[in-house]
Design a protein around this motif. Structure first.
Motif, mmCIF file in Angstrom:
data_model
loop_
_atom_site.group_PDB
_atom_site.id
_atom_site.type_symbol
_atom_site.label_atom_id
_atom_site.label_comp_id
_atom_site.label_asym_id
_atom_site.label_seq_id
_atom_site.Cartn_x
_atom_site.Cartn_y
_atom_site.Cartn_z
ATOM 1 N N THR A 38 7.407 3.666 6.523
ATOM 2 C CA THR A 38 7.624 3.128 7.915
ATOM 3 C C THR A 38 8.231 3.898 9.076
ATOM 4 O O THR A 38 7.846 3.962 10.351
ATOM 5 C CB THR A 38 8.723 1.835 7.777
ATOM 6 N N VAL A 39 9.139 4.910 8.388
ATOM 7 C CA VAL A 39 9.473 5.887 9.543
ATOM 8 C C VAL A 39 8.407 7.175 9.881
ATOM 9 O O VAL A 39 8.287 7.459 11.038
ATOM 10 C CB VAL A 39 10.766 6.751 9.062
ATOM 11 N N ALA A 40 7.756 7.416 8.748
ATOM 12 C CA ALA A 40 6.870 8.627 8.795
ATOM 13 C C ALA A 40 5.580 8.335 9.640
ATOM 14 O O ALA A 40 5.110 8.905 10.130
ATOM 15 C CB ALA A 40 6.486 9.092 7.263
ATOM 16 N N ALA B 52 0.847 -1.172 -0.030
ATOM 17 C CA ALA B 52 0.020 0.023 0.095
ATOM 18 C C ALA B 52 0.762 1.176 -0.095
ATOM 19 O O ALA B 52 0.549 2.366 -0.429
ATOM 20 C CB ALA B 52 -0.948 -0.032 1.203
ATOM 21 N N ALA B 53 2.190 1.128 0.429
ATOM 22 C CA ALA B 53 3.119 2.321 0.578
ATOM 23 C C ALA B 53 3.527 2.814 -0.619
ATOM 24 O O ALA B 53 4.306 3.647 -0.845
ATOM 25 C CB ALA B 53 4.186 2.012 1.767
ATOM 26 N N VAL B 54 3.453 1.998 -1.911
ATOM 27 C CA VAL B 54 3.839 2.171 -3.020
ATOM 28 C C VAL B 54 3.441 3.536 -3.731
ATOM 29 O O VAL B 54 4.077 4.250 -4.422
ATOM 30 C CB VAL B 54 3.432 1.069 -4.065
ATOM 31 N N VAL B 55 2.234 3.891 -3.193
ATOM 32 C CA VAL B 55 1.258 5.139 -3.746
ATOM 33 C C VAL B 55 2.011 6.359 -3.038
ATOM 34 O O VAL B 55 1.704 7.518 -3.266
ATOM 35 C CB VAL B 55 0.039 5.180 -3.655
ATOM 36 N N THR B 56 2.679 6.197 -1.851
ATOM 37 C CA THR B 56 3.592 7.362 -1.203
ATOM 38 C C THR B 56 4.633 8.068 -2.047
ATOM 39 O O THR B 56 5.158 7.603 -3.113
ATOM 40 C CB THR B 56 3.934 6.932 0.206
ATOM 41 N N PRO B 57 5.009 9.057 -1.652
ATOM 42 C CA PRO B 57 6.207 9.796 -2.428
ATOM 43 C C PRO B 57 7.508 8.903 -2.617
ATOM 44 O O PRO B 57 7.937 8.671 -3.685
ATOM 45 C CB PRO B 57 6.435 11.125 -1.829
ATOM 46 N N ILE C 217 10.716 4.784 -5.675
ATOM 47 C CA ILE C 217 11.062 3.555 -5.892
ATOM 48 C C ILE C 217 10.569 2.942 -7.055
ATOM 49 O O ILE C 217 11.283 2.149 -7.903
ATOM 50 C CB ILE C 217 10.557 2.559 -4.737
ATOM 51 N N ALA C 218 9.458 3.177 -7.464
ATOM 52 C CA ALA C 218 8.782 2.574 -8.679
ATOM 53 C C ALA C 218 9.458 2.905 -10.063
ATOM 54 O O ALA C 218 9.993 2.305 -10.884
ATOM 55 C CB ALA C 218 7.492 3.109 -8.614
#
Length: 682
Positions: free
Chosen positions: A347-349, A273-278, A283-284
């Motif tokens: 994971t940090v944010a 789900a975190a793929v849509v984050t900045p 990474i993509a």
């Protein structure tokens, strides 16, 4: 200005410009957030820090990549070798300048004070001496400066007139290059320690993944940039050979980037789900650039190399065109990497700093999981592939190889992968017994499969020696690996080395460090496997040949190992298996003779060491007795020297036993090759 200098500047400009464009696009959203948080520093720091990071990455890559190319692909007496050292030296100097700029801007970013404000000078000096981030930045600058000086010094000695060059001076130059490579790789570690991978956020440590990723990317990018710049320094006959050697380095780098990038990226993302984050978007984009570079690599290996061999001049121009295009994509990937370094992982944010540890899982609960290790995942995959590639090459040469050795090798590699990536890797964070099982399996069990598979013999039969002074696989095996094996050929010496590793494992801070970090885990597992293999190899050597160890010597070594494991088992049997949290109490192992160590009171760590030691040492003793009594099987009818046709598995095994029995610790690979050839070929 020399043409090689012009080409180097032009190629570097392509990488830098493409990297800056990608950086601006990828970092723009995060820059607005940082500008609000860093109200005193201004845009000069907000944008200057990732820009300096980009220049740092490119300069470090050019230094390390050109050094690796010089060692493994360029003849040490040629112009290209000297040019590569000059290129590496200049790049290392730029690396030091970029590192100094990064450290200066990092200070202002952390302190949130305006550039060159009153009192900032004294605060900056305190940052360099008292703060970990400042000390690491200063160390990086120092390492880069030393690499630059070393490159220029080695190049000066390598640039002597050809008439005065000797084998000794060539070896001296190559040793200097090796030292420069090791220093360059070490210079990447402080930056990784300052990254998100080791920032203490709520995600697993991935520092080793980041260092592997940076080193592989540096070898790929820097090697290609150096090759483009130095292409005209190579004659038409040498260019295809150098490009092919670089292609091999690029393939290894590609595999290392794939493994380390996947693990480091997943550690930062935490979920799909975190793929849509900045962070996930960058990474993509990096993954897309990586896939494009993989396509370029396929084109190089399947098309460009063949064309270079047919037409070095025309193929050279085609290679240069494709290489510059590839450098542009690499520049984009470098810009994305610089933006990624300034973008907080989800994971940090989301989780913030690590909270106090909860309930420690049981050994069985932890052992049911998986935790992939970047180093061992890559090592196991490469080991399985290279062994099969060696078998294929040996069969193409008309040789044969015992099937049981192939089975043993892959069973051993599979066991190695499970131990270093499976539940034991998870459980070793909490339980001493998991540590003991890991160390004992790597030291005593895995070598029982790997050593009888004779991977070094297979490599020596299939990997040719180079005649131009460069360092390849055969040179590494003959010069480094066999030298270590020779030093430990005496079982008593190997047992002493094994004792030293056990003392370091259990009676130094490495025990605690190895449970919490990827670097610590590698520092524990790599020596365990190496010294375990050396000890097993010293016992496994065929009886006979020059300077053989006697059965008495081997049995004494086994008895010494038994006493060693018995003592360490006694110490471990006194320790509670569920270890205290490493953030509260240090892990410590002591010996108290007054403790009741009856079977019901002994802790599982000690019992595990005793059980594995007894089983493996008894098995080795039994195998030694059998090998001493049973001679190699005779050749079947119609097989032997001067006979054509393939050998049966039993006869091939007998011939290899003969060749290995006749060889001593100092036997050269060429001698083993010639002896084996005389036995299996007419």
């Amino acid at each position: 200005m020399k043409q090689s200098t012009v080409r180097a500047v032009a190629a570097g400009a392509v990488v830098l410009v493409c990297g800056l464009v990608a950086l601006v696009i990828a970092f723009y959203p995060q820059a607005a957030t940082e500008a609000g948080a860093l109200s005193q520093t201004g845009s000069a720091v907000v944008w200057g820090l990732p820009t300096a990071k980009l220049m740092f990455n490119i300069a470090a890559a050019c230094s390390l990549g050109s050094l690796v190319l010089a060692l493994f692909a360029l003849p040490p007496q040629g112009k290209a070798f000297s040019g590569a050292l000059r290129f590496a030296g200049v790049s290392a100097a730029l690396w030091a300048l970029a590192g100094a700029s990064m450290t200066f801007l990092t200070f202002h970013s952390l302190a949130n004070i305006a550039l060159f404000s009153e009192g900032s000078g004294a605060a900056f000096m305190s940052f360099l001496t008292d703060v970990d981030a400042g000390r690491r930045g200063a160390l990086t600058v120092l390492v880069a400066a030393v690499v630059a000086l070393l490159c220029f010094a080695v190049n000066r000695s390598a640039a002597e007139p050809r008439s005065t060059i000797t084998r000794g001076s060539t070896l001296k130059s190559q040793r200097g290059v090796v030292l420069a490579i090791l220093l360059s790789a070490a210079g990447l570690v402080p930056l990784a320690l300052n990254s998100h991978a080791a920032s203490g956020g709520g995600h697993p440590d991935s520092t080793l993944s980041v260092v592997m990723h940076m080193a592989a990317a540096a070898t790929w990018l820097g090697g290609l940039l150096a090759l483009v710049a130095l292409r005209r320094s190579l004659d038409a006959a040498m260019l295809p050979t150098v490009v092919r050697r670089y292609s091999t380095l690029a393939l290894v780098s590609f595999a290392a980037l794939a493994v380390s990038g996947l693990l480091a990226g997943w550690a930062g993302l935490g979920s799909l789900a975190a793929v849509v984050t900045p962070y996930g978007t960058i990474i993509a984009a990096k993954s897309t650039a990586f896939a494009v570079l993989g396509i370029f690599g396929v084109l190089h290996r399947r098309s460009i190399l063949a064309r270079l061999e047919r037409d070095p001049n025309g193929g050279g121009r085609t290679f240069a065109t494709l290489a510059v295009t590839e450098l542009a994509v690499m520049g984009v990937a470098s810009g994305l990497a610089a933006a990624l370094a300034r973008t907080p992982p989800p994971t940090v944010a989301e989780t913030g700093p690590l909270e106090e540890a909860g309930q420690i899982p049981s050994l069985i609960e932890a052992a049911a999981g998986w935790k992939l290790d970047p180093l061992w995942s890559l090592v196991c995959g490469m080991a399985a592939f290279l062994y099969l590639a060696g078998l294929h090459r040996l069969r193409l040469q008309g040789g044969s190889w015992p099937a049981y050795r192939t089975v043993l090798w892959h069973v051993g590699i599979g066991l190695l992968f499970i131990v270093t990536n499976g539940g034991l890797h998870v459980a070793q964070e909490y339980h001493i017994s998991a540590h003991v099982l890991t160390q004992m399996i790597l030291t005593a069990v895995v070598p029982l499969f790997l050593v009888p598979a004779s991977p070094l013999t297979l490599a020596e039969l299939t990997v040719p020696w180079r005649r131009d002074g460069t360092v390849g696989g055969a040179e590494v095996i003959g010069g480094a690996v066999r030298s270590a094996q020779t030093a430990m050929a005496d079982p008593i010496a190997a047992a002493v080395g094994l004792a030293a590793t056990l003392a370091v494992f259990y009676y130094t801070p490495l025990l605690q460090y190895s449970s919490a970090t990827q670097f610590g885990y590698a520092a524990m597992t790599v020596p365990a496997l190496i010294f375990g293999c050396l000890f097993t190899a010293s016992l496994w050597r065929p009886f006979g040949g020059p300077s053989p160890s006697t059965m008495t010597t081997r049995m004494l070594a086994l008895c010494g190992a038994a006493l060693l494991y018995g003592f360490h088992g006694w110490a471990l049997a006194q320790q509670p298996d569920q270890l205290p949290d490493a953030r509260r109490e240090p892990w410590q192992i002591t010996v108290d003779p007054a403790v009741d160590l009856s079977l019901g009171n002994a802790e599982p760590a000690g019992i595990g060491m005793w059980a594995l030691a007894a089983a493996t040492l008894a098995l080795v003793a039994a195998i030694m007795l059998l090998r001493a009594r049973i001679k190699p099987a005779p050749l079947e009818e119609g097989e032997g020297p001067g006979q054509t046709g393939k050998l049966s598995a039993a006869s091939a095994s007998a011939l290899i036993e003969v060749a290995e029995a006749d060889s001593g610790p100092n036997e050269s690979p060429q001698g083993l090759q010639a002896r084996y050839d005389s036995l299996i070929r007419p």
